[in-house]
Motif scaffolding. Structure first.
Motif, short mmCIF file in Angstrom:
data_model
loop_
_atom_site.label_atom_id
_atom_site.label_comp_id
_atom_site.label_asym_id
_atom_site.label_seq_id
_atom_site.Cartn_x
_atom_site.Cartn_y
_atom_site.Cartn_z
N CYS A 198 0.88 -1.20 0.00
CA CYS A 198 0.00 0.00 0.00
C CYS A 198 0.90 1.23 0.00
O CYS A 198 1.61 1.48 0.97
N THR A 199 0.84 1.96 -1.12
CA THR A 199 1.63 3.20 -1.23
C THR A 199 0.67 4.39 -1.19
O THR A 199 -0.24 4.49 -2.03
N SER A 200 0.83 5.24 -0.21
CA SER A 200 -0.10 6.38 -0.06
C SER A 200 0.66 7.71 -0.08
O SER A 200 1.85 7.75 0.21
N HIS A 201 -0.11 8.80 -0.42
CA HIS A 201 0.46 10.15 -0.45
C HIS A 201 -0.60 11.15 -0.02
O HIS A 201 -1.79 10.99 -0.33
N GLY A 202 -0.15 12.16 0.68
CA GLY A 202 -1.09 13.21 1.09
C GLY A 202 -0.37 14.23 1.95
O GLY A 202 0.75 14.00 2.43
N VAL A 203 -0.98 15.42 2.11
CA VAL A 203 -0.46 16.47 2.98
C VAL A 203 -1.59 16.90 3.90
O VAL A 203 -2.65 17.34 3.43
N PRO A 204 -1.37 16.73 5.22
CA PRO A 204 -0.19 16.14 5.87
C PRO A 204 -0.10 14.64 5.58
O PRO A 204 -1.02 14.04 5.03
N ALA A 205 1.05 13.99 5.98
CA ALA A 205 1.28 12.58 5.67
C ALA A 205 0.16 11.72 6.24
O ALA A 205 -0.20 11.85 7.41
N PRO A 206 -0.41 10.80 5.43
CA PRO A 206 -1.55 9.99 5.90
C PRO A 206 -1.11 8.86 6.83
O PRO A 206 0.04 8.42 6.80
N HIS A 207 -2.02 8.34 7.65
CA HIS A 207 -1.80 7.19 8.53
C HIS A 207 -2.42 5.97 7.86
O HIS A 207 -3.57 5.99 7.43
N ILE A 208 -1.62 4.85 7.76
CA ILE A 208 -2.08 3.64 7.05
C ILE A 208 -2.55 2.62 8.08
O ILE A 208 -1.85 2.31 9.05
N GLN A 209 -3.71 2.01 7.85
CA GLN A 209 -4.27 0.98 8.72
C GLN A 209 -4.80 -0.15 7.85
O GLN A 209 -5.54 0.10 6.87
N TRP A 210 -4.43 -1.40 8.19
CA TRP A 210 -4.89 -2.57 7.42
C TRP A 210 -6.11 -3.16 8.09
O TRP A 210 -6.14 -3.35 9.29
N LEU A 211 -7.07 -3.54 7.32
CA LEU A 211 -8.29 -4.21 7.80
C LEU A 211 -8.50 -5.46 6.98
O LEU A 211 -8.25 -5.48 5.77
#
Length: 476
Positions: free
Chosen positions: A448-461
């Motif tokens: 999972c590659t994510s991008h955003g401002v501010p930096a996003p938080h990744i959570q797996w479900l």
């Protein structure tokens, strides 16, 4: 028998006396002239005699052309009637002239509304019109929806005349709109703009053409269409500078206006006013320029231009004048030095608080380079920088440079813009197929590659798949 006769005479005589007095009162409710006709015609240089009688003291009122010259006008008053209870007055006008033509009135001194009158024509073949032709024309004012009278009275009741518009447009009376009356002149029942200009009356006697006095007909118009100043907002100036306020009024053709000023230095004689009128094809322009050569602090305040036309039409416009002692620049952030925008916004405005006089030059930089030269989406509006279609690359440091080279004043302010970008998953953007099956018990790696401002938080479900046998019917 004799007594009864006397009583009868007395009783019969009482009502007769009362009725006789009432008859006298009714007869002399207004003075009586010794002529029954409503008009008289006398030759020039003849003597005019008029007698008037009334219950109270009577006086005479003469036409405008009659002067109370004792050599030509004589009035003799006396008591008259059987018992001398009435008042009589004898008017003698010797050597009557054409200008004596008009209405002669006899009226009670203390009851002037009760009067008797006769119109006298003093006819003169060499002078068919009463008023002599002067060197300059008289001005007649045409009023909207009112008849217009051109007062070229005649010296004989049977004179016929024509109305002439200068120089030679002959208008004959049609007795509908143009009406001729020897006692008044010409009446225009429904005057239009055609009747604006120079007019005179003309007639011919014994083969000789005679002209009346000339009249200039002017149509008064009081319609002020617009009033405005050369400055649409507050006026700012430095002490010692020259102030010039131009008040302009627009009006219909033939409008005449009066323009006046109210301002702080008016009573002290500060300032001068110049005026100008410009006639344009469809309307009139009126200018009033108020000039103060050297402004002082006492000249600051409200300046009012007031325009009037006629008796009731009034309009005004105002401007506030501020006088500064010296030039200045005051620059500071509006809400902190760090600002936030959202990617995708249609526009975002960078607008610090700026107060300055005179108006300074403004330049915006982005990351040390002129902003407007970096991107066509950047637009300077006054002291603000507008960013259209906000994108992530618009984040950075923006510096506003404010300067007044003439007075050597310079200031700058740097603002930081943060552009928030919503989180995005890279794999989701490039994946076009549904996930396939893998062998049971095998080891798999999910990315999972994510991008955003501010930096996003990744959570797996994990969402377990339903069992295939859940929908099968139980065995018997």
């Amino acid at each position: 028998m004799r007594l009864h006769f006397v009583l009868i005479c007395i009783l019969c005589g009482l009502p007769y006396g009362v009725f006789a007095k009432d008859k006298v009162k009714r007869k002399y409710s207004v003075p009586l002239l010794d002529v029954e006709a409503r008009q008289l015609v006398v030759e020039a240089n003849q003597t005019l005699l008029l007698n008037c009688r009334g219950r109270w003291e009577v006086v005479w009122a003469f036409p405008v052309g009659v002067t109370r010259d004792p050599e030509s006008v004589r009035v003799e008053e006396s008591r008259c009637g059987r018992t001398g209870q009435q008042h009589c007055s004898r008017l003698t006008l010797s050597r009557s002239l054409a200008q004596h033509t008009g209405l002669f009135r006899c009226r009670y001194r203390h009851r002037p509304r009760r009067q008797a009158s006769v119109y006298v024509y003093v006819t003169d073949s060499q002078r068919p019109f009463v008023e002599l032709r002067g060197k300059s024309p008289d001005v007649l004012y045409m009023k909207e929806r009112q008849p217009l009278l051109i007062p070229c009275r005649a010296t004989h009741p049977n004179i016929t005349a024509s109305l002439v518009k200068y120089p030679d447009q002959d208008l004959s009376p049609d007795q509908r709109n143009i009406i001729w009356n020897s006692k008044q002149g010409f009446t225009i029942r429904s005057p239009t703009y055609y009747y604006v200009g120079l007019f005179f009356c003309q007639t011919t006697t014994d083969g000789v053409a005679h002209s009346s006095h000339i009249y200039f007909i002017h149509r008064q118009v009081s319609n002020i269409m617009e009033v405005y100043l050369n400055s649409s907002g507050p006026v700012q100036a430095l002490k010692g500078e020259r102030l010039a306020l131009n008040c302009t009024a627009t009006g219909e053709l033939n409008t005449r206006v009066n323009i006046s000023w109210d301002y702080p230095g008016k009573e002290n004689g500060v300032g001068s006013i110049s005026k100008r009128i410009l006639n344009i094809r469809t309307h009139m322009l009126f200018y009033s320029i108020l000039t103060i050569p050297k402004l002082q602090r006492s000249d600051r305040g409200l300046y009012t231009c007031r325009v009037t036309s006629g008796e009731k039409i009034r309009r005004e416009t105002k401007a506030t004048v501020t006088v500064y002692d010296r030039p200045f620049i005051r620059l500071k952030p509006r809400q902190g030095s760090v600002m936030e925008a959202q990617a995708g916004q249609k526009s975002y405005r960078l607008s610090p608080k700026l107060r300055a006089f005179p108006v300074p030059e403004v330049i915006w930089l982005k990351d040390g380079m002129v902003a407007a030269e970096q991107c066509s989406r950047y637009h300077v509006d006054g002291n603000s920088l507008i960013i259209r279609d906000v994108a992530e690359e618009d984040a950075g440091k923006y510096t506003i440079l404010v300067g007044n080279q003439q007075h050597g004043l310079y200031q700058n302010l740097t603002l930081t813009l943060v552009v928030n970008v919503g989180p995005q998953i890279g794999e989701k953007a490039v994946s076009l197929q549904e996930p396939g099956t893998v062998p049971r018990g095998s080891r798999q790696a999910l990315h999972c590659t994510s991008h955003g401002v501010p930096a996003p938080h990744i959570q797996w479900l994990w969402h377990p798949c339903p069992s295939k046998g859940l929908s099968a019917a139980p065995r018997a």
